[in-house]
Design an enzyme around this catalytic site. Structure first.
Site, short mmCIF file in Angstrom:
data_model
loop_
_atom_site.label_atom_id
_atom_site.label_comp_id
_atom_site.label_asym_id
_atom_site.label_seq_id
_atom_site.Cartn_x
_atom_site.Cartn_y
_atom_site.Cartn_z
N GLU A 169 0.84 -1.20 0.00
CA GLU A 169 0.00 0.00 0.00
C GLU A 169 0.88 1.24 0.00
O GLU A 169 2.05 1.22 0.41
CB GLU A 169 -0.95 0.01 1.20
CG GLU A 169 -0.28 0.10 2.55
CD GLU A 169 -1.27 0.05 3.71
OE1 GLU A 169 -0.97 0.67 4.75
OE2 GLU A 169 -2.32 -0.60 3.57
N HIS A 172 7.17 0.47 13.56
CA HIS A 172 5.75 0.20 13.33
C HIS A 172 5.07 -0.46 14.53
O HIS A 172 3.98 -1.01 14.39
CB HIS A 172 5.56 -0.67 12.08
CG HIS A 172 6.22 -0.11 10.86
ND1 HIS A 172 5.81 1.05 10.26
CD2 HIS A 172 7.29 -0.54 10.15
CE1 HIS A 172 6.57 1.30 9.21
NE2 HIS A 172 7.48 0.36 9.13
N ARG A 224 -11.31 -6.95 17.24
CA ARG A 224 -11.05 -7.34 18.62
C ARG A 224 -10.80 -6.08 19.45
O ARG A 224 -10.74 -4.98 18.92
CB ARG A 224 -9.82 -8.24 18.69
CG ARG A 224 -8.59 -7.60 18.01
CD ARG A 224 -7.36 -8.47 18.08
NE ARG A 224 -6.27 -7.96 17.26
CZ ARG A 224 -5.45 -6.99 17.60
NH1 ARG A 224 -5.59 -6.39 18.76
NH2 ARG A 224 -4.49 -6.60 16.78
#
Length: 513
Positions: free
Chosen positions: A53, A88, A145
């Site tokens: 992406e 990240h 979640r």
């Protein structure tokens, strides 16, 4: 990648948390980074499928907590700002975001609810967005979640999200409507990792010697630690979450700094001091941190450098070693001849310090020869408490306190000190046998921690250059490259891909050229 344009982000399709994620700036690096990301994703999630992406540089990472029941109702509980990240992986999370306006919250909340409804979602979910400097936001992903950082949302909304999740699973309707949701105060969470920020955040393994979480009315610590717990290489390096609430953001931030200082973790290295430095940073305090914050503000920060103890800490270390070495209480250091100084050799972060200490009428006089110290002499008095937990002492008429732990035998003693937020470890090598021969370590490439040897990238006889990656070790669900420290030729390979290796185990030997 060419179509969407560089930089691109390579991401694991089956999971997050930084596993299987690589930022690629040019085509030349794409193939190797895809290989590494696929291997890491397969190990972490059992699936090597990847996504490419477009990378949005220096955005805010904002996520919206949503809940949907089986009756078709869906609401959001506001946002969390998770912009402070390294490799990240989230490090600090807070609610609400200091960047998001009420209008943006409404727009992003509506978008998150729409996304959940569009797939008939039921349960707790987290919709993540990237927000650029202009305030425009882009859908990133939805985690189906609760997240690690859900406690900050619990604290500012007063809602038990785990209880809600169970109620929805039982078929109950949502207890509240969107108009019932209100944000009260501010909450900040930090992730306590078993890692060494000074060594490129290298994961740490070993056994916990002492764990004492901070206590307080507005302090919460979620953890699975205990004295003597083993930190293995098989799981994530995050060991605890420390969360504080305040009437406003600055109060919550200051409380969290204090909570970190009151948290004791001996036995393994952690990022505790590094977290304190982040919270004290002016950019973070002003609420201006983006995902580029750590890379921009901490590339040369003191918290990313090995600790160099000052003369006061060296004096305290010497005094503690000497005091714990005596079994005669008030008779320690008594002699029937002229007084003499004790000489200790202490090792800290690979550097040796020779300290001469002399105790006279309750005052410890110390001298250290070291070019790294601004002061070479120190007077430390009224050292109290030898219960291997906390000590109190006076330097220049100022009372100080420190937590400490001494472990091991006389010829191999270690001392860990937590003082002024920093964790410092000493080895007493005063009585250790010293070999006359000194072997070079540059020709031996060793495993940095316990883990699995993923790959050996060279063969015996191969010529290598300094900085070249020669092997890859996986630990705590992350891959770590082992690089040559100098030019050379591979003399021997002492391990095979797939082997479980121990910390400091020799993997490759080089002939230096």
């Amino acid at each position: 990648a060419k179509k969407i344009g560089y930089p691109v982000l390579v991401k694991a399709a089956a999971g997050g948390g930084g596993r299987g994620m690589r930022l690629v700036h040019n085509e030349a690096d794409l193939e190797s980074e895809i290989t590494r990301a696929k291997s890491e994703a397969q190990s972490a999630f059992g699936c090597g499928e990847l996504i490419l992406e477009k990378a949005v540089i220096s955005p805010r990472h904002i996520e919206i907590q949503v809940f949907a029941d089986q009756q078709g109702n869906c609401i959001h509980l506001g946002e969390r700002d998770c912009s402070v990240q390294r490799k990240h992986q989230k490090v600090v999370e807070e609610a609400p975001s200091p960047f998001i306006t009420a209008k943006q919250r409404e727009l992003m909340g509506t978008a998150a609810v729409t996304a959940a409804k569009s797939c008939n979602y039921v349960g707790a979910g987290t919709v993540e967005f990237l927000v650029d400097e202009s305030g425009d936001f882009y859908f990133l992903e939805m985690n189906t979640r609760l997240q690690v950082e859900h406690p900050v949302t619990e604290w500012v909304t007063g809602i038990d999200l785990v209880a809600w999740q169970l109620q929805i699973a039982e078929g109950d309707e949502l207890p509240l409507t969107q108009n019932d949701i209100h944000i009260n105060g501010h909450a900040i969470e930090v992730r306590l990792y078993a890692e060494d920020p000074a060594q490129d955040y290298m994961p740490q393994t070993g056994r916990v010697k002492r764990w004492e979480p901070a206590q307080g009315e507005f302090v919460r610590t979620d953890h699975n630690l205990s004295d003597n717990a083993l930190i293995s290489p098989y799981y994530d390096s995050m060991q605890a979450k420390i969360i504080c609430w305040g009437e406003n953001r600055n109060i919550a931030r200051r409380r969290l700094i204090k909570a970190l200082e009151q948290t004791t973790l001996f036995g393994i290295k952690s990022n505790k001091y590094y977290l304190s430095c982040i919270l004290r940073n002016e950019t973070f305090a002003a609420g201006k941190a983006t995902t580029a914050f750590i890379g921009e503000q901490f590339h040369d920060d003191a918290s990313l450098s090995p600790v160099v103890p000052n003369i006061e800490i060296l004096s305290l270390a010497a005094a503690l070693f000497v005091s714990h070495g005596s079994a005669h209480g008030e008779l320690q250091n008594w002699r029937n001849s002229n007084r003499a100084a004790s000489t200790l050799t202490l090792l800290c972060e690979g550097q040796e310090f020779t300290i001469q200490s002399e105790i006279l009428s309750g005052t410890i006089f110390t001298h250290c020869d070291s070019e790294n110290l601004h002061s070479h002499n120190c007077e430390l008095s009224d050292l109290k408490s030898f219960d291997n937990a906390e000590c109190e002492f006076i330097i220049n008429n100022v009372v100080h306190k420190a937590r400490y732990l001494i472990d091991g035998q006389m010829d191999n003693q270690t001392l860990e000190i937590e003082y002024s937020g920093q964790h410092i470890c000493f080895n007493n090598i005063s009585h250790k046998y010293r070999s006359i021969e000194k072997s070079s370590s540059e020709n031996l490439l060793k495993a940095p921690m316990d883990g699995s040897l993923v790959d050996i990238l060279v063969k015996k006889g191969s010529h290598v250059s300094a900085g070249q990656t020669l092997a890859v070790v996986e630990a705590m669900k992350m891959e770590h490259q082992i690089k040559a420290k100098t030019n050379g030729k591979v003399a021997s390979i002492r391990a095979n891909p797939g082997d479980q290796v121990r910390a400091r185990q020799v993997l490759i030997e080089l002939d230096l050229v």
